[in-house]
Design a protein around this motif. Structure first.
Motif, PDB file in Angstrom:
ATOM      1  N   THR A 148       0.811  -1.221   0.000  1.00  0.00           N
ATOM      2  CA  THR A 148       0.000   0.000   0.000  1.00  0.00           C
ATOM      3  C   THR A 148       0.842   1.268   0.000  1.00  0.00           C
ATOM      4  O   THR A 148       0.288   2.362  -0.089  1.00  0.00           O
ATOM      5  CB  THR A 148      -0.936   0.021   1.220  1.00  0.00           C
ATOM      6  N   ASN A 149       2.177   1.140   0.088  1.00  0.00           N
ATOM      7  CA  ASN A 149       3.046   2.310   0.080  1.00  0.00           C
ATOM      8  C   ASN A 149       3.405   2.785  -1.323  1.00  0.00           C
ATOM      9  O   ASN A 149       4.073   3.818  -1.463  1.00  0.00           O
ATOM     10  CB  ASN A 149       4.342   2.000   0.842  1.00  0.00           C
ATOM     11  N   PHE A 150       3.004   2.064  -2.348  1.00  0.00           N
ATOM     12  CA  PHE A 150       3.314   2.505  -3.702  1.00  0.00           C
ATOM     13  C   PHE A 150       2.741   3.897  -3.929  1.00  0.00           C
ATOM     14  O   PHE A 150       1.606   4.191  -3.540  1.00  0.00           O
ATOM     15  CB  PHE A 150       2.730   1.531  -4.725  1.00  0.00           C
ATOM     16  N   PRO A 151       3.501   4.792  -4.577  1.00  0.00           N
ATOM     17  CA  PRO A 151       3.044   6.185  -4.747  1.00  0.00           C
ATOM     18  C   PRO A 151       1.686   6.312  -5.426  1.00  0.00           C
ATOM     19  O   PRO A 151       0.903   7.196  -5.074  1.00  0.00           O
ATOM     20  CB  PRO A 151       4.160   6.798  -5.605  1.00  0.00           C
ATOM     21  N   ASN A 152       1.371   5.420  -6.382  1.00  0.00           N
ATOM     22  CA  ASN A 152       0.085   5.564  -7.085  1.00  0.00           C
ATOM     23  C   ASN A 152      -1.109   5.214  -6.205  1.00  0.00           C
ATOM     24  O   ASN A 152      -2.252   5.446  -6.583  1.00  0.00           O
ATOM     25  CB  ASN A 152       0.073   4.698  -8.347  1.00  0.00           C
ATOM     26  N   PHE A 300       3.035   2.740   5.565  1.00  0.00           N
ATOM     27  CA  PHE A 300       4.134   3.080   6.469  1.00  0.00           C
ATOM     28  C   PHE A 300       3.668   3.973   7.621  1.00  0.00           C
ATOM     29  O   PHE A 300       4.150   3.863   8.749  1.00  0.00           O
ATOM     30  CB  PHE A 300       5.246   3.767   5.673  1.00  0.00           C
ATOM     31  N   SER A 301       2.707   4.850   7.341  1.00  0.00           N
ATOM     32  CA  SER A 301       2.257   5.785   8.369  1.00  0.00           C
ATOM     33  C   SER A 301       1.520   5.093   9.504  1.00  0.00           C
ATOM     34  O   SER A 301       1.321   5.683  10.565  1.00  0.00           O
ATOM     35  CB  SER A 301       1.355   6.848   7.745  1.00  0.00           C
ATOM     36  N   SER A 403      -4.732  13.018  12.065  1.00  0.00           N
ATOM     37  CA  SER A 403      -3.782  13.558  11.102  1.00  0.00           C
ATOM     38  C   SER A 403      -4.010  12.964   9.729  1.00  0.00           C
ATOM     39  O   SER A 403      -4.292  11.785   9.576  1.00  0.00           O
ATOM     40  CB  SER A 403      -2.350  13.241  11.548  1.00  0.00           C
ATOM     41  N   THR A 404      -3.906  13.761   8.683  1.00  0.00           N
ATOM     42  CA  THR A 404      -4.051  13.281   7.312  1.00  0.00           C
ATOM     43  C   THR A 404      -2.728  13.290   6.578  1.00  0.00           C
ATOM     44  O   THR A 404      -2.682  13.202   5.372  1.00  0.00           O
ATOM     45  CB  THR A 404      -5.056  14.159   6.536  1.00  0.00           C
ATOM     46  N   SER A 405      -1.618  13.390   7.297  1.00  0.00           N
ATOM     47  CA  SER A 405      -0.298  13.358   6.665  1.00  0.00           C
ATOM     48  C   SER A 405       0.098  11.919   6.393  1.00  0.00           C
ATOM     49  O   SER A 405       0.434  11.174   7.282  1.00  0.00           O
ATOM     50  CB  SER A 405       0.748  14.008   7.571  1.00  0.00           C
ATOM     51  N   TYR A 406       0.012  11.515   5.113  1.00  0.00           N
ATOM     52  CA  TYR A 406       0.278  10.123   4.759  1.00  0.00           C
ATOM     53  C   TYR A 406       1.389   9.988   3.743  1.00  0.00           C
ATOM     54  O   TYR A 406       1.503   8.997   3.053  1.00  0.00           O
ATOM     55  CB  TYR A 406      -0.999   9.450   4.227  1.00  0.00           C
ATOM     56  N   GLY A 407       2.211  10.996   3.620  1.00  0.00           N
ATOM     57  CA  GLY A 407       3.363  10.870   2.740  1.00  0.00           C
ATOM     58  C   GLY A 407       3.002  10.786   1.279  1.00  0.00           C
ATOM     59  O   GLY A 407       3.703  10.188   0.485  1.00  0.00           O
ATOM     60  N   SER A 408       1.878  11.373   0.886  1.00  0.00           N
ATOM     61  CA  SER A 408       1.481  11.329  -0.498  1.00  0.00           C
ATOM     62  C   SER A 408       2.469  12.094  -1.359  1.00  0.00           C
ATOM     63  O   SER A 408       2.989  13.145  -0.973  1.00  0.00           O
ATOM     64  CB  SER A 408       0.083  11.924  -0.665  1.00  0.00           C
ATOM     65  N   THR A 409       2.736  11.570  -2.537  1.00  0.00           N
ATOM     66  CA  THR A 409       3.626  12.254  -3.458  1.00  0.00           C
ATOM     67  C   THR A 409       2.855  13.163  -4.415  1.00  0.00           C
ATOM     68  O   THR A 409       3.453  13.778  -5.283  1.00  0.00           O
ATOM     69  CB  THR A 409       4.422  11.221  -4.281  1.00  0.00           C
ATOM     70  N   ASN A 410       1.539  13.190  -4.254  1.00  0.00           N
ATOM     71  CA  ASN A 410       0.746  14.013  -5.169  1.00  0.00           C
ATOM     72  C   ASN A 410       0.574  15.422  -4.614  1.00  0.00           C
ATOM     73  O   ASN A 410       0.583  15.623  -3.418  1.00  0.00           O
ATOM     74  CB  ASN A 410      -0.626  13.372  -5.392  1.00  0.00           C
TER      75      ASN A 410
END
Length: 410
Positions: A148-152, A300-301, A403-410
């Motif tokens: 589930t950590n894949f950026p997409n 990861f989060s 918290s909604t900080s999930y390391g999104s790359t978008n």
């Protein structure tokens, strides 16, 4: 069974769950109370997918039943682990015969359903001249690696809908619904964070917002498909008076124990859908549908809040790292090894070939799947302990949004 007092398949380290591409190793143990004539012991390991169902049409003399079947051979491995098909006499005693084989790199997760299964099984058979062969069998579980950590997977999903509600042939007014979730992929035991708003512009009170998680199963045969849907979890909000609105801000929705998404089988597909809707008791419910991926590697989060420069690609599974950090999972040293539990509501399946008189081993099998080690609870019980096929949850009133900080790359 006379001379044969023990005949069993053991996995190294008592392991019963494997990932595609891994090595499966163990031994077959045989105990004889007196010498036995045989040609040896053959071991067969295979993975098979099968679907089967019937449909009946017509009535009376025009009644016809049609059977539909699909099958796929995922892999097969055969080897003589003792002897070579030439007759000999094996002395009495307890013996261990090792085996190992490599799983294919792409195979679907194990699955047992109403109209089919994806099953991985090992058989060992004592070949006896002019007599019934003795057999033992053991099933093992495959968990396909879905990270589930894949950026997409890190982008949010959202939707909106509008409905003009009527009551007794009269217009009652507009009903608007918007909803979003924090990402596209989750694992059992994790929380889906739902943000939603329902605006009740009608002249009637509404029963409330609700979110429901569905598992969709498609069984595939030649020229025919059969789809089944199961509701596996639900959360029901509070009533919405006429002219007012209801809000969910990062409302946690707990995913119960269930199987991963399966899209790599030619006979069975499994996928998931989160539906957020307003419960309109006298009319169709306006609904927002969001298809999600059910993974096997937690986000990861879940274990560590990522820093501002977090990039998921830095934490992709690394076999060398995994071997150096045995406390980690899939190359993520911060993650604990998961527990493995059956799906909520699962029952055992008999895996014998119909000749149980001459078959040793545990013939009742339930596949197990990775579950978040946090062991989140519903109504005071771990999800793995829930016996109902549908897990009811209560909405949580949050004084502060999660918290909604999930390391999104978008």
């Amino acid at each position: 069974m006379g001379k044969l007092t023990e005949f069993a398949i053991l996995f190294d380290n008592n392991r019963e769950v494997f990932n595609p591409g891994q090595n499966v190793s163990g031994c077959v143990v045989m105990t004889l109370s007196s010498p036995m004539e045989m040609r040896g012991i053959k071991l067969i390991a295979h993975g098979k997918g099968e679907s089967l169902w019937s449909e009946t049409t017509g009535t009376g003399n025009d009644r016809h039943t049609h059977y539909y079947r699909g099958s796929e051979q995922l892999f097969e491995f055969q080897v003589w682990i003792h002897g070579n098909c030439t007759k000999f006499t094996n002395e009495a005693g307890r013996f261990f015969f090792p085996f190992n084989f490599i799983l294919p790199p792409v195979i679907p997760s194990s699955f047992e359903g109403l109209h089919g299964h994806i099953r991985y099984q090992i058989f060992a058979e004592i070949d006896k001249p002019w007599k019934f062969n003795h057999k033992t069998t053991r099933a093992f579980t495959i968990n396909e690696v879905i990270d589930t950590n894949f950026p997409n997977f890190n982008s949010a999903l959202s939707g909106s809908t509008h409905k003009d509600v009527g009551f007794c042939c009269c217009a009652a007014g507009p009903l608007d619904l918007t909803a979003s979730i924090d990402r596209k992929a989750y694992c059992p035991g994790e929380l889906i964070l739902i943000t939603a708003e329902a605006r009740n512009g009608t002249t009637r009170n509404m029963a409330g917002m609700k979110a429901q998680l569905y598992k969709h199963i498609e069984y595939i045969a030649i020229a025919k498909r059969k789809r089944c849907s199961e509701k596996i979890a639900i959360i029901q909000g509070f009533k919405i008076p006429k002219g007012e609105s209801a809000f969910w801000q990062n409302q946690p929705f707990l995913i119960p124990a269930t199987c991963p998404t399966i899209l790599t089988s030619s006979v069975i597909n499994v996928w998931y859908e989160l539906c957020v809707e307003v419960d309109v008791s006298w009319d169709f419910d306006p609904t927002i549908r969001m298809q999600i991926i059910m993974g096997t590697v937690p986000h990861f989060s879940t274990y560590c809040q990522p820093g501002p420069n977090f990039q998921p690609t830095q934490f992709q599974p690394n076999p060398e790292l995994q071997s150096q950090t045995p406390s980690g999972f899939m190359g993520y040293p911060q993650m604990s090894q998961p527990s493995y539990v059956p799906m909520v509501g699962a029952t055992a399946t008999n895996i014998s070939d119909g000749n149980g008189i001459y078959t040793f081993g545990n013939l009742n099998y339930i596949p197990v799947y990775a579950f978040n080690m946090q062991q989140a609870q519903i109504n005071g019980l771990p999800v793995a302990d829930q016996t109902s096929s549908v897990v009811d949850q209560q909405p949580v009133l949050l004084s502060q949004p999660l918290s909604t900080s999930y390391g999104s790359t978008n």
